[in-house]
Motif scaffolding. Structure first.
Motif, PDB file in Angstrom:
ATOM      1  N   UNK A   1       0.977  -1.325  -0.061  1.00  0.00           N
ATOM      2  CA  UNK A   1      -0.116   0.048   0.030  1.00  0.00           C
ATOM      3  C   UNK A   1       0.924   1.094   0.132  1.00  0.00           C
ATOM      4  N   UNK A   2       0.656   2.083  -1.288  1.00  0.00           N
ATOM      5  CA  UNK A   2       1.471   3.051  -1.249  1.00  0.00           C
ATOM      6  C   UNK A   2       0.283   4.328  -1.325  1.00  0.00           C
ATOM      7  N   UNK A   3       0.222   5.219  -0.631  1.00  0.00           N
ATOM      8  CA  UNK A   3      -0.675   6.351  -0.462  1.00  0.00           C
ATOM      9  C   UNK A   3      -2.131   5.374  -0.553  1.00  0.00           C
ATOM     10  N   UNK A   4      -2.801   6.048  -1.914  1.00  0.00           N
ATOM     11  CA  UNK A   4      -4.228   5.292  -1.768  1.00  0.00           C
ATOM     12  C   UNK A   4      -4.258   4.001  -2.982  1.00  0.00           C
ATOM     13  N   UNK A   5      -3.014   3.511  -3.402  1.00  0.00           N
ATOM     14  CA  UNK A   5      -2.825   2.525  -4.186  1.00  0.00           C
ATOM     15  C   UNK A   5      -2.064   1.377  -3.936  1.00  0.00           C
ATOM     16  N   UNK A   6      -2.423   0.040  -4.107  1.00  0.00           N
ATOM     17  CA  UNK A   6      -1.913  -1.137  -4.067  1.00  0.00           C
ATOM     18  C   UNK A   6      -1.075  -1.406  -5.127  1.00  0.00           C
TER      19      UNK A   6
ATOM     20  N   UNK B   1      -7.905   0.492  -4.407  1.00  0.00           N
ATOM     21  CA  UNK B   1      -9.052  -0.496  -3.678  1.00  0.00           C
ATOM     22  C   UNK B   1      -9.188  -0.031  -2.173  1.00  0.00           C
ATOM     23  N   UNK B   2     -10.361  -0.183  -1.836  1.00  0.00           N
ATOM     24  CA  UNK B   2     -10.854  -0.256  -0.371  1.00  0.00           C
ATOM     25  C   UNK B   2     -10.367  -1.624   0.200  1.00  0.00           C
ATOM     26  N   UNK B   3     -10.046  -1.756   1.354  1.00  0.00           N
ATOM     27  CA  UNK B   3      -9.636  -2.880   2.027  1.00  0.00           C
ATOM     28  C   UNK B   3      -9.713  -2.861   3.660  1.00  0.00           C
ATOM     29  N   UNK B   4     -10.267  -3.998   4.211  1.00  0.00           N
ATOM     30  CA  UNK B   4     -10.256  -3.812   5.578  1.00  0.00           C
ATOM     31  C   UNK B   4      -8.995  -4.427   6.357  1.00  0.00           C
TER      32      UNK B   4
END
Length: 361
Positions: A263-268, A277-280
């Protein structure tokens, strides 16, 4: 007690539909090894529940608990609102109004087809029994074979007889323990369709045990995925396939690929691209799930990957290839796209790809 089955036109939230079977925190251990570990689930009247999982995951044991052949250490089982197992209660199998269809048919070799089907109807008057057997023979499409013996039948015909025998006492729930696994592919596909049609026509609730992902997704109203005695996820076939709740479900049901992701900033970030992607998961590292059918292969002389194997599956090809770091990927393409082994390709994903990040293992 018969529970009414809602018609297909009835618009009722699934959670409000009548429950014919309820399991609560059912656990069974053999010599300190958990065969069934705290399983809770419900079966809606008239539905078919596909109990899916690999060999040894506890599927058959759970089925035997429901039938009354096994006694769990903890938990309860209710059928049509009646407690049949747990809290000091144990209703014997013959009083549970449950039918069972086995993998090996379990027909009596010395009895004719009609005698096998009517075996559980001995308390009926002879005329009523003959009529019921005739109805069932017609239902399973064997109207002229009542005087044959099991050894004179094909495997598919024997399974039809076993189905008719299980249906004869009009059970409230039918338990099917991998009933089609001994049949060849063409017979299995045909009989699978026929069994489902009969269950729906008769309004019978059923649990269908299988380790075949396609079979479970094809026949079930709800699919329950088991792993190491635990219930990993339960939901509609579409939900199980598109929204797996665990990495095991994603691997076992969809045979998905997994690539390390950061995860880097808002990107995988992965070695084949970056994805928002949103992730839990709470970590900044994970594994990105990519389904085989979501991969696009683009031949290129300077492609970063190379086709390692190719399998023709009739209406599609399945390829394997390796990423620059050595990770193996599988991709499925239509049969119209035939790439020779050794072809260099670049990889991209469909815009509709349903991606998900799981914690790294």
């Amino acid at each position: 007690m018969k529970i009414p089955v809602p018609s297909p036109q009835t618009s009722v939230p699934y959670t409000q539909l009548p429950i014919i079977l309820k399991l609560q925190n059912v656990t069974l251990a053999y010599k300190n090894a958990l065969a069934v570990d705290g399983v809770s689930l419900g079966l809606v009247a008239g539905d078919v529940l596909g109990l899916l999982g690999p060999s040894g995951c506890g599927k058959t044991t759970l089925l035997r608990i429901i039938a009354g052949f096994e006694l769990p250490q903890t938990g309860t089982v209710e059928i049509a609102g009646e407690l049949v197992t747990g809290n000091g209660c144990l209703i014997p199998p013959e009083q549970r109004h449950v039918g069972m269809l086995f993998q090996d048919y379990a027909l009596f070799p010395h009895l004719t087809v009609a005698e096998n089907i009517g075996f559980g109807l001995r308390r009926m008057q002879k005329s009523e029994r003959r009529q019921r057997v005739a109805e069932l023979l017609s239902l399973v499409r064997l109207p002229t074979l009542e005087n044959r013996y099991p050894h004179e039948l094909s495997g598919g015909q024997q399974q039809r007889v076993a189905l008719a025998r299980a249906l004869a006492p009009q059970p409230q729930i039918l338990l099917l323990d991998e009933p089609l696994s001994n049949l060849d592919l063409q017979v299995r596909l045909k009989l699978r369709e026929e069994v489902l049609a009969i269950l729906k026509q008769q309004g019978i609730s059923a649990i269908f045990v299988t380790h075949d992902q396609q079979e479970a997704l094809a026949i079930a109203d709800q699919v329950a995925v088991m792993h190491n005695g635990k219930l990993e996820q339960i939901g509609t076939p579409e939900t199980i396939y598109t929204q797996p709740a665990s990495r095991f479900v994603a691997e076992f049901v969809t045979q998905a690929n997994f690539l390390p992701a950061q995860l880097q900033r808002n990107y995988w970030v992965t070695e084949i691209g970056c994805f928002a992607l949103k992730t839990e998961i709470s970590q900044h590292k994970g594994d990105l799930m990519i389904r085989e059918e979501d991969i696009i292969l683009q031949p290129a002389s300077d492609g970063a990957m190379k086709i390692a194997t190719r399998f023709f599956l009739g209406h599609e090809y399945r390829y394997s290839l390796y990423t620059p770091s050595g990770k193996k990927l599988y991709a499925i393409t239509p049969a119209s796209i035939a790439l020779p082994i050794g072809t260099q390709v670049n990889v991209s994903l469909k815009e509709t790809a349903n991606l998900k990040v799981f914690e790294s293992q």
